[in-house]
Design a protein around this motif. Structure first.
Motif, short mmCIF file in Angstrom:
data_model
loop_
_atom_site.label_atom_id
_atom_site.label_comp_id
_atom_site.label_asym_id
_atom_site.label_seq_id
_atom_site.Cartn_x
_atom_site.Cartn_y
_atom_site.Cartn_z
N GLN A 199 0.84 -1.19 0.00
CA GLN A 199 0.00 0.00 0.00
C GLN A 199 0.88 1.24 0.00
OE1 GLN A 199 -2.75 -0.42 3.15
NE2 GLN A 199 -4.23 1.03 2.34
N MET A 200 0.73 2.08 -1.04
CA MET A 200 1.60 3.24 -1.18
C MET A 200 0.99 4.52 -0.61
SD MET A 200 4.23 1.91 -2.43
CE MET A 200 5.17 3.41 -2.75
N GLY A 201 -0.33 4.57 -0.54
CA GLY A 201 -0.97 5.76 -0.01
C GLY A 201 -2.41 5.85 -0.45
N VAL A 202 -3.14 6.76 0.17
CA VAL A 202 -4.54 7.00 -0.18
C VAL A 202 -4.67 8.47 -0.56
CG1 VAL A 202 -5.19 7.42 2.24
CG2 VAL A 202 -6.95 6.78 0.56
N ILE A 203 -5.38 8.72 -1.66
CA ILE A 203 -5.52 10.07 -2.20
C ILE A 203 -6.99 10.46 -2.20
CG2 ILE A 203 -5.18 11.53 -4.24
CD1 ILE A 203 -2.97 9.61 -5.12
N ASN A 204 -7.29 11.68 -1.80
CA ASN A 204 -8.63 12.22 -1.97
C ASN A 204 -8.82 12.50 -3.46
OD1 ASN A 204 -10.96 13.87 -2.11
ND2 ASN A 204 -10.65 14.53 0.01
N ALA A 205 -9.84 11.89 -4.07
CA ALA A 205 -9.97 11.97 -5.53
C ALA A 205 -10.27 13.38 -6.02
CB ALA A 205 -11.08 11.02 -6.00
N GLN A 206 -10.91 14.17 -5.19
CA GLN A 206 -11.25 15.53 -5.61
C GLN A 206 -9.97 16.35 -5.78
OE1 GLN A 206 -14.03 17.52 -3.07
NE2 GLN A 206 -14.49 19.12 -4.54
#
Length: 492
Positions: free
Chosen positions: A470-477
């Motif tokens: 898991q490299m990271g989580v991004i807010n799609a907006q």
């Protein structure tokens, strides 16, 4: 080689699939064939290559009336067809699949495995692939299987190669390699019939485009002279507006939480998805996205980790347990895992919900009929009725049937693995709108997609994996393709 098809007609019973199609292609060009699912593209190509017989019309090859007796006959005359649903033998090795009916023999008449391995490796290396030719086909990813199919077509020294959705399961790098190969072959006078629903590919690789709608050829254009909106209008008979309907999520409680999941091809994956949320999973092929979800759903085994459904720790030991807990899974491989192709649409759609139709141990057939008909209409599946076999439908309509199955089951958590793979632009928008409707009804959706614009436009948050981590989580907006790709290639 010059191929000209004029006034081609074909019916299956009362269903007139082709109503007079004109199409031509010649060596040294890439001619795209576009149209919605069910427009008749694959049927036209099946007629050209001898898999089906035409009812009317003419086929001329180099100005001679021609009818091929079979696909093998067409191959012997230099026409190769790479199908969207790959035709291979899962238990056989890559090399044996590649040389099936084309085995190289020694002077003693024995199969020369050493020479076949060497040639198979070379064809794959030419495509930039390092697939082990001794691997079982069934152990490869869908994208790797597609690369093997492309290599097989190059082996017969084809003059015209038909490609049906060749990049649907390929990474960006594999697609770039494929396009490089196509350009090289085109410069050596090989012609291509290129069937794709990825609109942007037309201007990258195609010289001309013919658009089909409802069994007719509507228009043919030089790609440099036509705009995307015109092609979409020709395909669907109307202006479709924005492809992506937009997201206005109202998140509820955490529907599913995963802690430190590890398995054969992924390690220490943790995430949560809320009611009403679309959580996107992005990453390159081999990143472990599909493997994570297969293990979560109970298809494959987890080596460690915990899963919570609606706040309670839950052991999802098998798909049947997951279904009972309100989880549905639209798999990447709809042909082998999502559908029973020889059974009816009704049987496929009702399968996860079959217990709801039992009365005193007997299936209420009338209720099952009504249920299937309602979902077929709701998802606009193009079929004469619910009794036709799932295998008789186009790829995009098969995808809608799999979706109908899980929508009808009342799943509260829905895992969608490549939900629009092989689906035309009109059907894509319908699927996106359905996803929005489901999240409006508090369904939590986990979406795996290799289509970056799709991930960015339809996700609320994006989890990015790289080589099983898991490299990271991004807010799609406000997120960009560059941000996602940086993480997907191991960057920070």
């Amino acid at each position: 080689m010059q191929i000209e098809m004029k006034g081609i007609e074909k019916s299956f019973g009362t269903n007139k699939v082709l109503r007079g199609v004109d199409f031509d292609v010649h060596s040294g060009e890439v001619h795209a064939l576009m149209g919605e699912n069910g427009a008749g593209k694959s049927t036209l190509m099946n007629i050209l290559t001898g898999l089906l017989k035409k009812d009317a019309g003419t086929i001329k090859v180099d100005n001679h009336d021609t009818t091929y007796a079979s696909a093998l006959d067409a191959e012997h005359h230099g026409i190769s067809f790479i199908h969207q649903e790959m035709n291979n033998f899962a238990e056989m090795s890559v090399v044996d699949n590649m040389f099936l009916n084309k085995e190289i023999k020694t002077k003693l008449g024995l199969v020369d495995q050493k020479k076949m391995r060497k040639e198979a490796r070379q064809y794959l290396v030419n495509l930039g692939s390092d697939i082990d030719v001794d691997s079982k086909m069934g152990d490869l990813t869908v994208g790797q299987q597609q690369m093997v199919e492309i290599a097989k077509s190059l082996m017969i020294n084809a003059k015209i190669i038909i490609m049906d959705e060749p990049t649907a399961a390929l990474t960006e790098n594999e697609t770039a390699i494929l396009f490089k190969t196509i350009r090289e072959l085109r410069s050596n006078s090989v012609g291509f019939i290129y069937i794709s629903h990825r609109m942007e590919e037309l201007w990258q690789i195609c010289d001309r485009v013919t658009v089909m709608r409802d069994g007719l050829s509507v228009n043919t254009y030089q790609t440099k002279d036509v705009a995307e909106n015109q092609i979409v209008h020709d395909m669907v008979g109307r202006d479709i507006g924005d492809y992506y309907p937009g997201r206005h999520p109202h998140l509820g409680e955490v529907a599913l939480k995963a802690e430190h999941l590890s398995g054969k091809k992924f390690h220490d994956i943790s995430f949560e998805v809320h009611e009403g949320e679309i959580l996107g999973f992005s990453g390159l092929m081999g990143a472990g996205r599909t493997e994570t979800m297969r293990a979560l759903f109970g298809i494959d085994k987890l080596s460690s980790g915990k899963i919570y459904v609606a706040g309670k720790e839950t052991k999802l030991t098998s798909p049947s347990v997951s279904i009972k807990k309100g989880i549905g899974f639209l798999t990447e491989d709809r042909k082998n895992e999502g559908l029973i192709t020889e059974q009816s649409l009704e049987d496929n759609i009702a399968l996860p919900s079959i217990d709801t139709f039992r009365k005193h141990g007997i299936i209420d057939k009338k209720a099952e009929d009504k249920f299937a008909d309602m979902l077929i209409k709701r998802l606009t599946v193009k079929a004469n009725n619910a009794q036709v076999t799932a295998g008789s439908l186009s790829g995009g309509n098969q995808q809608k049937v799999v979706l109908a199955k899980w929508v009808g089951s009342g799943s509260k958590i829905l895992i969608l693995d490549e939900p629009t793979r092989g689906v035309d632009v009109g059907a894509k928008k319908e699927i996106y709108e359905l996803m929005n409707q489901l999240t409006d009804r508090h369904v939590a959706i986990i979406m795996i997609s290799s289509d970056l614009p799709e991930v960015l436009s339809m996700s609320d948050r994006i989890e990015v994996l790289y080589e099983g981590k898991q490299m990271g989580v991004i807010n799609a907006q406000g997120a960009t393709q560059e941000q996602v790709m940086k993480l997907a290639t191991g960057g920070k």
